[in-house]
Motif scaffolding. Structure first.
Motif, PDB file in Angstrom:
ATOM      1  N   GLY A  93       0.760  -1.228   0.000  1.00  0.00           N
ATOM      2  CA  GLY A  93       0.000   0.000   0.000  1.00  0.00           C
ATOM      3  C   GLY A  93       0.791   1.278   0.000  1.00  0.00           C
ATOM      4  O   GLY A  93       0.213   2.349  -0.133  1.00  0.00           O
ATOM      5  N   SER A  94       2.096   1.224   0.140  1.00  0.00           N
ATOM      6  CA  SER A  94       2.881   2.455   0.131  1.00  0.00           C
ATOM      7  C   SER A  94       3.114   2.901  -1.305  1.00  0.00           C
ATOM      8  O   SER A  94       3.097   2.095  -2.227  1.00  0.00           O
TER       9      SER A  94
ATOM     10  N   GLY B 210      -2.295   0.782 -13.746  1.00  0.00           N
ATOM     11  CA  GLY B 210      -2.795   1.157 -12.435  1.00  0.00           C
ATOM     12  C   GLY B 210      -3.971   2.109 -12.545  1.00  0.00           C
ATOM     13  O   GLY B 210      -4.577   2.267 -13.602  1.00  0.00           O
ATOM     14  N   LEU B 211      -4.277   2.772 -11.430  1.00  0.00           N
ATOM     15  CA  LEU B 211      -5.409   3.691 -11.359  1.00  0.00           C
ATOM     16  C   LEU B 211      -5.013   4.912 -10.546  1.00  0.00           C
ATOM     17  O   LEU B 211      -4.534   4.789  -9.419  1.00  0.00           O
ATOM     18  N   ALA B 212      -5.186   6.095 -11.118  1.00  0.00           N
ATOM     19  CA  ALA B 212      -4.891   7.334 -10.405  1.00  0.00           C
ATOM     20  C   ALA B 212      -5.595   8.478 -11.103  1.00  0.00           C
ATOM     21  O   ALA B 212      -6.007   8.374 -12.268  1.00  0.00           O
ATOM     22  N   VAL B 213      -5.742   9.588 -10.397  1.00  0.00           N
ATOM     23  CA  VAL B 213      -6.256  10.806 -11.006  1.00  0.00           C
ATOM     24  C   VAL B 213      -5.312  11.949 -10.674  1.00  0.00           C
ATOM     25  O   VAL B 213      -4.461  11.850  -9.784  1.00  0.00           O
ATOM     26  N   ALA B 214      -5.465  13.031 -11.413  1.00  0.00           N
ATOM     27  CA  ALA B 214      -4.790  14.280 -11.095  1.00  0.00           C
ATOM     28  C   ALA B 214      -5.834  15.376 -11.128  1.00  0.00           C
ATOM     29  O   ALA B 214      -6.705  15.394 -12.006  1.00  0.00           O
TER      30      ALA B 214
ATOM     31  N   LEU C 268      -8.202  -0.298  -3.790  1.00  0.00           N
ATOM     32  CA  LEU C 268      -9.003  -0.098  -4.995  1.00  0.00           C
ATOM     33  C   LEU C 268      -8.227  -0.467  -6.255  1.00  0.00           C
ATOM     34  O   LEU C 268      -8.766  -1.102  -7.162  1.00  0.00           O
ATOM     35  N   GLU C 269      -6.947  -0.090  -6.329  1.00  0.00           N
ATOM     36  CA  GLU C 269      -6.151  -0.379  -7.517  1.00  0.00           C
ATOM     37  C   GLU C 269      -5.960  -1.870  -7.738  1.00  0.00           C
ATOM     38  O   GLU C 269      -5.730  -2.319  -8.866  1.00  0.00           O
ATOM     39  N   GLU C 270      -6.063  -2.657  -6.671  1.00  0.00           N
ATOM     40  CA  GLU C 270      -5.913  -4.102  -6.783  1.00  0.00           C
ATOM     41  C   GLU C 270      -7.174  -4.763  -7.330  1.00  0.00           C
ATOM     42  O   GLU C 270      -7.172  -5.955  -7.657  1.00  0.00           O
TER      43      GLU C 270
ATOM     44  N   ALA D 135      -5.577  -5.435 -12.774  1.00  0.00           N
ATOM     45  CA  ALA D 135      -6.548  -6.270 -12.069  1.00  0.00           C
ATOM     46  C   ALA D 135      -7.565  -6.869 -13.041  1.00  0.00           C
ATOM     47  O   ALA D 135      -7.901  -8.061 -12.957  1.00  0.00           O
ATOM     48  N   LEU D 136      -8.059  -6.057 -13.976  1.00  0.00           N
ATOM     49  CA  LEU D 136      -9.051  -6.545 -14.933  1.00  0.00           C
ATOM     50  C   LEU D 136      -8.478  -7.671 -15.797  1.00  0.00           C
ATOM     51  O   LEU D 136      -9.136  -8.681 -16.044  1.00  0.00           O
ATOM     52  N   LEU D 137      -7.236  -7.501 -16.234  1.00  0.00           N
ATOM     53  CA  LEU D 137      -6.611  -8.532 -17.061  1.00  0.00           C
ATOM     54  C   LEU D 137      -6.412  -9.821 -16.283  1.00  0.00           C
ATOM     55  O   LEU D 137      -6.653 -10.914 -16.802  1.00  0.00           O
TER      56      LEU D 137
END
Length: 309
Positions: free
Chosen positions: A80-81, A141-145, A183-185, A191-193
């Motif tokens: 998680g880091s 991965g998953l992120a926003v800005a 969430l990213e996991e 994760a979807l693949l």
């Protein structure tokens, strides 16, 4: 005196790309060096500096470097880091200090790859003149800005927008990262693949899963679950930020026809003033373009200081 130049560094898991431009953005040249996984970050940065100096000697001899932009790959560690370049321990502060020293006190800006991509969209692309705005990166991965006043929000520790660490259930409250599923996991290209491969071994990418869901009921169920949870978190974020526009980038954005309907429907239903949902204008190579945009911004700051003085 010859006009100064700007450098951009895109530091990823396996290589460092560097390019030089003039102060108005015209590309002068570029190069790529391997990071070599077995070597230290200090050694890799030294290799990047050497490559940049050789590039400058070739395309801009005798010209000073005034601005440097750096895009650092940011990934979620197993526990998680947040680390950079797949656990190699890159520190944005150390990178900025090293490059400032290497290039004669040049102004340096460092950001994550997602923040750098958002910078490109805010300056030249789909988020131009939108305030505030959100850049959603759907890749491995998953992120926003979050963009406010044309600037990407960094946060106190430079990790703003890391929704990949979001809680997913009420039961997650108070639980450390190692005791819950991040969430990213669950909601990311990786994760979807992984889930799709268990159901249909022939798929080769998360984008393939999205576009191929019609031919297999199991894939269709996976995609529906993926988009519902993604829409849940994006909608809550939109309610909190009240953005004018949301741009979706990353490799999975190639399946825009699949992603747009459920995401837009969720936003239109739950957000008091729904934002426009649009595809990113720069879906490819955005971290590298973002590094150059950061370098140009650093150069503008430096030139403004000189003019003021």
């Amino acid at each position: 005196m010859r006009s100064p130049v700007v450098l951009g560094f895109d530091i990823s898991e396996t290589r460092i790309a560097v390019a030089a431009t003039d102060t108005v953005g015209a590309r002068l040249g570029s190069d790529v060096v391997s990071t070599h996984a077995e070597r230290s970050t200090a050694d890799c940065l030294a290799r990047a500096v050497a490559a940049a100096r050789a590039l400058l000697e070739r395309v801009a001899p005798g010209r000073a470097t005034i601005g440097v932009g750096v895009s650092l790959l940011s990934v979620l560690a197993d526990r998680g880091s947040v680390v950079s370049s797949a656990g190699r321990g890159w520190s944005s502060r150390a990178v900025a200090h090293g490059l400032t020293s290497a290039f004669g006190g040049a102004r340096v800006r460092v950001a994550t790859d997602v923040m750098a991509a958002a910078r490109v969209e805010a300056e030249y692309g789909s988020l131009a003149d939108a305030d505030p705005a959100i850049y959603l990166n759907l890749g491995t991965g998953l992120a926003v800005a979050i963009v406010v006043g044309g600037e990407v929000l960094l946060g106190r520790n430079g990790t703003a927008g890391g929704i990949g660490r979001n809680l997913r259930r009420i039961a997650d409250v108070g639980q450390p990262a190692e005791d819950r599923i991040l969430l990213e996991e669950a909601v990311s290209g990786k994760a979807l693949l992984q889930h799709a491969l268990a159901a249909l071994p022939g798929v080769n990418s998360a984008c393939h899963v999205l576009t191929d869901k019609a031919r297999d009921p199991q894939l269709a169920a996976l995609v529906e679950e993926f988009t519902i949870e993604l829409a849940f978190h994006l909608t809550n974020l939109a309610i909190a930020v009240d953005p004018e526009r949301i741009a979706v980038g990353g490799s999975m954005a190639r399946a825009w026809d699949v992603l747009y309907p459920p995401l837009n429907r969720a936003l239109a239903t739950a957000v008091p003033n729904p934002p426009d949902l649009v595809p990113a204008d720069f879906p490819l190579n955005t971290p590298f373009l973002g590094a150059l945009a950061l370098g140009q911004a650093a150069a503008r700051d430096a030139l403004a200081d000189v003019a003021h003085a």
